[in-house]
Motif scaffolding. Sequence first.
Motif, mmCIF file in Angstrom:
data_model
loop_
_atom_site.group_PDB
_atom_site.id
_atom_site.type_symbol
_atom_site.label_atom_id
_atom_site.label_comp_id
_atom_site.label_asym_id
_atom_site.label_seq_id
_atom_site.Cartn_x
_atom_site.Cartn_y
_atom_site.Cartn_z
ATOM 1 N N SER A 443 0.837 -1.176 0.000
ATOM 2 C CA SER A 443 0.000 0.000 0.000
ATOM 3 C C SER A 443 0.877 1.233 0.000
ATOM 4 O O SER A 443 1.806 1.333 0.797
ATOM 5 C CB SER A 443 -0.903 0.016 1.250
ATOM 6 N N THR A 444 0.632 2.146 -0.894
ATOM 7 C CA THR A 444 1.391 3.382 -0.951
ATOM 8 C C THR A 444 0.545 4.505 -0.383
ATOM 9 O O THR A 444 -0.567 4.746 -0.824
ATOM 10 C CB THR A 444 1.790 3.704 -2.403
ATOM 11 N N SER A 445 1.075 5.207 0.604
ATOM 12 C CA SER A 445 0.358 6.292 1.239
ATOM 13 C C SER A 445 0.211 7.463 0.280
ATOM 14 O O SER A 445 1.144 7.812 -0.439
ATOM 15 C CB SER A 445 1.111 6.745 2.495
ATOM 16 N N SER A 446 -0.977 8.066 0.261
ATOM 17 C CA SER A 446 -1.166 9.256 -0.571
ATOM 18 C C SER A 446 -0.349 10.423 -0.035
ATOM 19 O O SER A 446 0.031 11.316 -0.777
ATOM 20 C CB SER A 446 -2.653 9.625 -0.617
ATOM 21 N N LEU A 447 -0.090 10.424 1.279
ATOM 22 C CA LEU A 447 0.741 11.470 1.865
ATOM 23 C C LEU A 447 2.204 11.293 1.503
ATOM 24 O O LEU A 447 2.929 12.264 1.314
ATOM 25 C CB LEU A 447 0.603 11.453 3.390
ATOM 26 N N PHE A 448 2.635 10.043 1.406
ATOM 27 C CA PHE A 448 4.048 9.743 1.183
ATOM 28 C C PHE A 448 4.173 8.715 0.056
ATOM 29 O O PHE A 448 4.330 7.515 0.309
ATOM 30 C CB PHE A 448 4.691 9.192 2.456
ATOM 31 N N PRO A 449 4.088 9.157 -1.185
ATOM 32 C CA PRO A 449 4.184 8.194 -2.299
ATOM 33 C C PRO A 449 5.516 7.462 -2.349
ATOM 34 O O PRO A 449 5.624 6.422 -2.997
ATOM 35 C CB PRO A 449 3.976 9.079 -3.536
ATOM 36 N N GLU A 450 6.535 8.001 -1.662
ATOM 37 C CA GLU A 450 7.833 7.306 -1.647
ATOM 38 C C GLU A 450 7.827 6.101 -0.709
ATOM 39 O O GLU A 450 8.768 5.301 -0.724
ATOM 40 C CB GLU A 450 8.936 8.267 -1.170
ATOM 41 N N ALA A 451 6.793 5.971 0.117
ATOM 42 C CA ALA A 451 6.756 4.910 1.131
ATOM 43 C C ALA A 451 5.941 3.728 0.631
ATOM 44 O O ALA A 451 4.745 3.856 0.355
ATOM 45 C CB ALA A 451 6.162 5.455 2.424
ATOM 46 N N ILE A 452 6.590 2.592 0.510
ATOM 47 C CA ILE A 452 5.897 1.344 0.189
ATOM 48 C C ILE A 452 5.713 0.590 1.503
ATOM 49 O O ILE A 452 6.690 0.185 2.142
ATOM 50 C CB ILE A 452 6.694 0.495 -0.812
ATOM 51 N N PHE A 453 4.478 0.428 1.898
ATOM 52 C CA PHE A 453 4.180 -0.098 3.227
ATOM 53 C C PHE A 453 3.450 -1.427 3.116
ATOM 54 O O PHE A 453 2.526 -1.587 2.325
ATOM 55 C CB PHE A 453 3.320 0.901 4.004
ATOM 56 N N GLU A 454 3.878 -2.389 3.934
ATOM 57 C CA GLU A 454 3.251 -3.713 3.982
ATOM 58 C C GLU A 454 2.890 -4.030 5.428
ATOM 59 O O GLU A 454 3.706 -3.818 6.339
ATOM 60 C CB GLU A 454 4.205 -4.778 3.447
ATOM 61 N N ASN A 455 1.704 -4.521 5.625
ATOM 62 C CA ASN A 455 1.220 -4.878 6.961
ATOM 63 C C ASN A 455 0.879 -6.363 6.954
ATOM 64 O O ASN A 455 -0.061 -6.799 6.301
ATOM 65 C CB ASN A 455 -0.020 -4.024 7.266
ATOM 66 N N TYR A 456 1.666 -7.135 7.662
ATOM 67 C CA TYR A 456 1.486 -8.583 7.697
ATOM 68 C C TYR A 456 0.727 -8.981 8.964
ATOM 69 O O TYR A 456 1.193 -8.713 10.075
ATOM 70 C CB TYR A 456 2.848 -9.295 7.674
ATOM 71 N N PRO A 457 -0.426 -9.602 8.826
ATOM 72 C CA PRO A 457 -1.197 -9.979 10.020
ATOM 73 C C PRO A 457 -0.487 -11.058 10.816
ATOM 74 O O PRO A 457 0.291 -11.860 10.296
ATOM 75 C CB PRO A 457 -2.509 -10.490 9.430
ATOM 76 N N GLN A 458 -0.748 -11.075 12.089
ATOM 77 C CA GLN A 458 -0.197 -12.123 12.944
ATOM 78 C C GLN A 458 -0.823 -13.446 12.552
ATOM 79 O O GLN A 458 -2.037 -13.555 12.389
ATOM 80 C CB GLN A 458 -0.500 -11.827 14.400
ATOM 81 N N PRO A 459 -0.005 -14.478 12.317
ATOM 82 C CA PRO A 459 -0.564 -15.765 11.878
ATOM 83 C C PRO A 459 -1.463 -16.385 12.942
ATOM 84 O O PRO A 459 -1.289 -16.146 14.144
ATOM 85 C CB PRO A 459 0.679 -16.620 11.616
ATOM 86 N N ALA A 460 -2.400 -17.168 12.474
ATOM 87 C CA ALA A 460 -3.301 -17.868 13.410
ATOM 88 C C ALA A 460 -2.507 -18.876 14.206
ATOM 89 O O ALA A 460 -1.532 -19.464 13.734
ATOM 90 C CB ALA A 460 -4.406 -18.549 12.616
ATOM 91 N N PRO A 461 -2.909 -19.091 15.464
ATOM 92 C CA PRO A 461 -2.196 -20.068 16.323
ATOM 93 C C PRO A 461 -2.216 -21.467 15.708
ATOM 94 O O PRO A 461 -3.165 -21.837 15.041
ATOM 95 C CB PRO A 461 -2.988 -20.033 17.636
#
Length: 461
Positions: A443-461
């Motif tokens: 996901s690229t922030s509209s505020l910071f197009p230079e920032a490529i951001f990835e959010n990885y969910p915590q795996p299921a137990p």
Amino acid sequence: MNRSKYLYLLVLTVAIIAPIAIEFVRGNYRWQLLPALSCGLVLAISTLVLFKFKIKLPLLFSIAIGLGLIGSIASALLSYLFPVFTFPTPTGKYSVGTTSIYLVDRSRRELCDPANTSNRSLVIQVWYPTTDTSGIKAPYLADPLLIPSGTFSHLGLVKTNALLAPPIATAATPYPVIIYTPSWGGYRTDNTFQTQELASHGFVVIGLEHPCSVPMAIYPNGKVIYGNLSSDYTSSDAAFTKLLQVGEAQLILRTQDIQFVLDRLPEIAKHKLFKNNFNLTQIGIFGHSFGGAAAAQACAIDSRLKAGINMDGLLFGSAAQHGATQPFLFMNSDYPRPTAADLRPPHHPHQRSQQTDAWGYEQRDRWFRQHGGYNLTLTGSAHMNFSDYPLRSRLNQDGGKISPQRAMAIVNAYTLAFFGQELRGQPAPLLARVTPESSDRQSTSSLFPEAIFENYPQPAP
């Protein structure tokens, strides 16, 4: 030569020398002004000679004017390339205070003491919110011994935005604490752009400095301990192997320092400047380069730390294989993932560098599979864009194509969002989870197009 030409020379002479004289009186003289000063003095002497002896050769007049302009241009260029820079103004509602504190760990010997008779000692720097708005600004380099000679001697003139030792701002709730641990041979002030910003938003930041790691650890009594860490890992296979071994030993030393400071936090909080305004149940940690490795390992072994950030650092210790369970953010410079062809023998300096890059990707992949987490890649950045270093010179301080100020704004925004969410429970839109339907999970922030951001969910137990 008529009188108007003498007047031109006189005005130019004053225009060159007067500002330099003012800087000298203020204590701000620096080597970058030497060309203008030298040419200005020659111009002054030339003006006197031309006037006294009524010399009227137009060529000499032109040479004198040209010399003054060349000196001024040269000094202007050097001042641009090696500036007495200013830090970005902190954006929080608080002013920033700072002070240093000397700590002695009587349970450990100092490894770098040739006589092996002294205890391990640390000088920490604390940045914190204050409501004071006037006072003495803290210098960037606190001790004169740290001021480099030669090219970077101008760093001794740099001031920070922080005030020296004002009282902490009174608040309804105590402030979360964040520990900063620097790079391989780094100092506690190397990320002042970031520590000041956090403090202005109501965090207490404690910067560590690790004796035996920094070139000079300077103590209040004047004692100096010298470090001799090598940063060479590309010249040969032996150098590569040795650095990995030294890295593991350094990791143990630095995590012990971090835990020692954690142990002493209740005592530090009682300092007269802080008045028990530390929230000792909400503690985070961040570090740059090897400091990021120390931050990750400290999280892995100490549950008192509730969140961590690794800024462009390779992992060492158990964290390299098993990660840590706390929320964790990786910030990375802009380098491609090495291919198999990049890693083939024969070994050479570039290949060894590629090997560590490949390990970095593998370590983060493994961490996210095991624990989830956040991953930020700053496009156009290089390794030192996660520190103050690119401000020191516009020639080469290992910064990337991105401007230092822009990189700092992005790093600060994500740092505040992360610690605000994890230590205060504040909503953080910058860290919003990417939908599962997104195959690349980017996901690229509209505020910071230079920032490529990835959010990885915590795996299921």
